[in-house]
Design a protein around this motif. Structure first.
Motif, PDB file in Angstrom:
ATOM      1  N   TYR A  75      -5.569   7.003   8.160  1.00 23.50           N
ATOM      2  CA  TYR A  75      -4.229   7.486   7.833  1.00 23.50           C
ATOM      3  C   TYR A  75      -4.210   8.405   6.614  1.00 23.50           C
ATOM      4  CZ  TYR A  75      -2.667   3.673  10.869  1.00 23.50           C
ATOM      5  OH  TYR A  75      -2.470   2.822  11.927  1.00 23.50           O
ATOM      6  N   LYS A  76      -5.314   8.490   5.879  1.00 22.60           N
ATOM      7  CA  LYS A  76      -5.331   9.202   4.600  1.00 22.60           C
ATOM      8  C   LYS A  76      -5.702  10.675   4.747  1.00 22.60           C
ATOM      9  CE  LYS A  76      -7.319   7.289   1.144  1.00 22.60           C
ATOM     10  NZ  LYS A  76      -8.285   6.628   0.284  1.00 22.60           N
ATOM     11  N   ASN A  77      -5.404  11.438   3.708  1.00 25.81           N
ATOM     12  CA  ASN A  77      -5.846  12.827   3.561  1.00 25.81           C
ATOM     13  C   ASN A  77      -5.618  13.665   4.817  1.00 25.81           C
ATOM     14  OD1 ASN A  77      -6.797  12.194   0.965  1.00 25.81           O
ATOM     15  ND2 ASN A  77      -8.763  11.556   1.773  1.00 25.81           N
ATOM     16  N   ASN A  78      -4.379  13.714   5.247  1.00 27.15           N
ATOM     17  CA  ASN A  78      -4.037  14.501   6.438  1.00 27.15           C
ATOM     18  C   ASN A  78      -4.862  14.097   7.658  1.00 27.15           C
ATOM     19  OD1 ASN A  78      -2.044  16.038   5.123  1.00 27.15           O
ATOM     20  ND2 ASN A  78      -3.626  17.360   4.264  1.00 27.15           N
TER      21      ASN A  78
ATOM     22  N   CYS B 275       3.040   3.387   8.899  1.00 27.44           N
ATOM     23  CA  CYS B 275       2.720   4.312   9.983  1.00 27.44           C
ATOM     24  C   CYS B 275       2.982   3.586  11.291  1.00 27.44           C
ATOM     25  CB  CYS B 275       1.267   4.760   9.913  1.00 27.44           C
ATOM     26  SG  CYS B 275       0.878   5.713   8.449  1.00 27.44           S
TER      27      CYS B 275
ATOM     28  N   ASP C 140       0.850  -1.190   0.000  1.00 29.44           N
ATOM     29  CA  ASP C 140       0.000   0.000   0.000  1.00 29.44           C
ATOM     30  C   ASP C 140       0.889   1.245   0.000  1.00 29.44           C
ATOM     31  OD1 ASP C 140      -1.883   1.986   0.344  1.00 29.44           O
ATOM     32  OD2 ASP C 140      -2.746   1.149   2.166  1.00 29.44           O
TER      33      ASP C 140
ATOM     34  N   ARG D 162      -7.535   1.927   7.295  1.00 28.21           N
ATOM     35  CA  ARG D 162      -6.711   2.631   6.311  1.00 28.21           C
ATOM     36  C   ARG D 162      -7.139   4.086   6.150  1.00 28.21           C
ATOM     37  NH1 ARG D 162      -6.591   3.493   0.687  1.00 28.21           N
ATOM     38  NH2 ARG D 162      -4.475   3.317  -0.128  1.00 28.21           N
ATOM     39  N   GLY D 163      -8.444   4.313   6.195  1.00 26.99           N
ATOM     40  CA  GLY D 163      -8.961   5.665   6.028  1.00 26.99           C
ATOM     41  C   GLY D 163      -8.485   6.630   7.097  1.00 26.99           C
TER      42      GLY D 163
ATOM     43  N   GLU E  13       0.361   4.221  -1.028  1.00 26.00           N
ATOM     44  CA  GLU E  13      -0.282   5.483  -0.656  1.00 26.00           C
ATOM     45  C   GLU E  13      -0.169   5.747   0.849  1.00 26.00           C
ATOM     46  OE1 GLU E  13      -4.575   7.813  -0.975  1.00 26.00           O
ATOM     47  OE2 GLU E  13      -4.486   5.679  -1.436  1.00 26.00           O
ATOM     48  N   ILE E  14      -0.359   4.722   1.644  1.00 24.85           N
ATOM     49  CA  ILE E  14      -0.272   4.853   3.095  1.00 24.85           C
ATOM     50  C   ILE E  14       1.148   4.577   3.565  1.00 24.85           C
ATOM     51  CG2 ILE E  14      -1.095   3.953   5.315  1.00 24.85           C
ATOM     52  CD1 ILE E  14      -3.200   5.511   3.747  1.00 24.85           C
TER      53      ILE E  14
ATOM     54  N   TYR F 276      -8.094  -2.282   4.665  1.00 25.39           N
ATOM     55  CA  TYR F 276      -8.938  -1.947   3.521  1.00 25.39           C
ATOM     56  C   TYR F 276     -10.425  -2.129   3.777  1.00 25.39           C
ATOM     57  CZ  TYR F 276      -5.239  -1.122   0.139  1.00 25.39           C
ATOM     58  OH  TYR F 276      -4.196  -0.573  -0.546  1.00 25.39           O
TER      59      TYR F 276
END
Length: 130
Positions: A53-56, A17, A11, A50-51, A13-14, A45
């Motif tokens: 960690y996304k978009n700041n 972390c 992954d 996962r969400g 994109e992520i 997923y």
């Protein structure tokens, strides 16, 4: 280390972390590396981790807001106490959400949390919708 490294390649994109290592460690206490990786992917997923960690960390901030509203509605005295101390959800709950509670609780409690999560997910995924 191998599970987290494999996930970071899987992954991009992520990536990696810090919170993932706690969850991977708990999974590795119950299964071989290959299965732990597959379960980690599924949790990230299909179960929404996962969400966070996304978009700041937008979704994570949404969870903080939801937690604070729940405290305000359900545990008013605690909410008032935290407010008086200027204690905001992000100050104490970040690690809870990003590690699925695996970082700060005793292992016996962590095992129950993970068991409940996986059982709930299995029940939901077994339902058939028309």
């Amino acid at each position: 280390w191998k599970v987290c490294q494999a996930y970071s390649v899987y992954d991009e994109e992520i990536g990696y972390c810090q919170g993932q290592s706690f969850l991977a460690a708990v999974l590795l206490l119950h299964m071989p590396e290959e299965q732990a990786f597959c379960v980690l992917v599924k949790i990230m997923y299909e179960y929404g981790l996962r969400g966070l960690y996304k978009n700041n960390f937008e979704e994570l901030h949404c969870k903080f807001y939801q937690l604070e509203r729940l405290l305000q509605e359900q545990l008013t005295d605690l909410y008032t106490h935290f407010t008086n101390l200027n204690l905001e959800a992000h100050m104490y709950a970040s690690q809870w959400f990003l590690t699925l509670f695996t970082a700060k609780f005793p292992l016996c409690m962590v095992f129950h949390i993970i068991d409940l999560l996986l059982c709930e997910v299995m029940m939901l995924s077994s339902l058939s919708f028309p």
